[in-house]
Design a protein around this motif. Sequence first.
Motif, PDB file in Angstrom:
ATOM      1  N   THR A 175      -7.011  96.816 -44.328  1.00 29.70           N
ATOM      2  CA  THR A 175      -6.671  98.205 -44.629  1.00 29.70           C
ATOM      3  C   THR A 175      -5.285  98.438 -44.035  1.00 29.70           C
ATOM      4  O   THR A 175      -4.682  97.514 -43.490  1.00 29.70           O
ATOM      5  N   GLU A 176      -4.795  99.661 -44.102  1.00 27.87           N
ATOM      6  CA  GLU A 176      -3.467  99.961 -43.551  1.00 27.87           C
ATOM      7  C   GLU A 176      -3.365  99.626 -42.068  1.00 27.87           C
ATOM      8  O   GLU A 176      -2.315  99.269 -41.583  1.00 27.87           O
ATOM      9  N   THR A 177      -4.456  99.758 -41.353  1.00 22.33           N
ATOM     10  CA  THR A 177      -4.406  99.559 -39.902  1.00 22.33           C
ATOM     11  C   THR A 177      -5.184  98.338 -39.428  1.00 22.33           C
ATOM     12  O   THR A 177      -5.136  97.998 -38.253  1.00 22.33           O
ATOM     13  N   VAL A 178      -5.909  97.693 -40.316  1.00 29.08           N
ATOM     14  CA  VAL A 178      -6.737  96.555 -39.906  1.00 29.08           C
ATOM     15  C   VAL A 178      -6.265  95.286 -40.579  1.00 29.08           C
ATOM     16  O   VAL A 178      -6.038  95.260 -41.786  1.00 29.08           O
ATOM     17  N   ARG A 179      -6.085  94.249 -39.770  1.00 30.76           N
ATOM     18  CA  ARG A 179      -5.753  92.955 -40.343  1.00 30.76           C
ATOM     19  C   ARG A 179      -6.641  91.897 -39.716  1.00 30.76           C
ATOM     20  O   ARG A 179      -7.037  92.014 -38.568  1.00 30.76           O
ATOM     21  N   GLN A 180      -6.962  90.916 -40.520  1.00 28.05           N
ATOM     22  CA  GLN A 180      -7.770  89.810 -40.037  1.00 28.05           C
ATOM     23  C   GLN A 180      -6.842  88.647 -39.761  1.00 28.05           C
ATOM     24  O   GLN A 180      -6.200  88.132 -40.670  1.00 28.05           O
ATOM     25  N   LYS A 181      -6.760  88.262 -38.512  1.00 29.22           N
ATOM     26  CA  LYS A 181      -5.869  87.169 -38.141  1.00 29.22           C
ATOM     27  C   LYS A 181      -6.332  85.854 -38.771  1.00 29.22           C
ATOM     28  O   LYS A 181      -7.529  85.577 -38.832  1.00 29.22           O
ATOM     29  N   ILE A 182      -5.388  85.084 -39.253  1.00 30.31           N
ATOM     30  CA  ILE A 182      -5.727  83.770 -39.797  1.00 30.31           C
ATOM     31  C   ILE A 182      -4.998  82.688 -39.008  1.00 30.31           C
ATOM     32  O   ILE A 182      -3.885  82.895 -38.523  1.00 30.31           O
ATOM     33  N   LEU A 183      -5.648  81.555 -38.869  1.00 34.42           N
ATOM     34  CA  LEU A 183      -5.090  80.437 -38.099  1.00 34.42           C
ATOM     35  C   LEU A 183      -4.620  79.311 -38.996  1.00 34.42           C
ATOM     36  O   LEU A 183      -3.859  78.449 -38.571  1.00 34.42           O
ATOM     37  N   PHE A 184      -5.099  79.322 -40.250  1.00 37.29           N
ATOM     38  CA  PHE A 184      -4.735  78.279 -41.205  1.00 37.29           C
ATOM     39  C   PHE A 184      -4.247  78.923 -42.491  1.00 37.29           C
ATOM     40  O   PHE A 184      -4.708  80.006 -42.862  1.00 37.29           O
ATOM     41  N   VAL A 224       0.178  89.380 -43.896  1.00 35.36           N
ATOM     42  CA  VAL A 224       1.080  90.080 -42.988  1.00 35.36           C
ATOM     43  C   VAL A 224       1.555  89.090 -41.935  1.00 35.36           C
ATOM     44  O   VAL A 224       0.748  88.405 -41.313  1.00 35.36           O
ATOM     45  N   TYR A 225       2.869  89.008 -41.786  1.00 35.40           N
ATOM     46  CA  TYR A 225       3.431  88.126 -40.775  1.00 35.40           C
ATOM     47  C   TYR A 225       4.151  88.982 -39.749  1.00 35.40           C
ATOM     48  O   TYR A 225       5.043  89.758 -40.097  1.00 35.40           O
TER      49      TYR A 225
END
Length: 91
Positions: free
Chosen positions: A33-42, A20-21
């Motif tokens: 999930t629909e409401t949860v995203r794990q931020k990525i740095l790389f 997701v961007y």
Amino acid sequence: MRCCCDQMSFHIENREKIIVYDKLTRTYGIKVTETVRQKILFCPWCGEKLPSDLSKELESIIFDELDLDDFQDPRMPEEFKTDAWWKNRGL
Ligand SMILES: [Zn+2]
């Protein structure tokens, strides 16, 4: 949009809903999930460091400089509805 590698571009542009961007804050994440995203740095494919998260800069401008109430404030300038605000500032 410019991206670190073809794989990342593919996953964002084809909206496979894994990556997701958020163009408003320039953040990248893996959808959990629909409401949860794990931020990525790389980038998971090429390992390149992704562009810095602009969430704090955005909040500072919206709440401190423009003194708006929230992100739904009708006084919100158009440039803050897209990635134009950070592109216009060369961030
Ligand atoms: Zn990449």
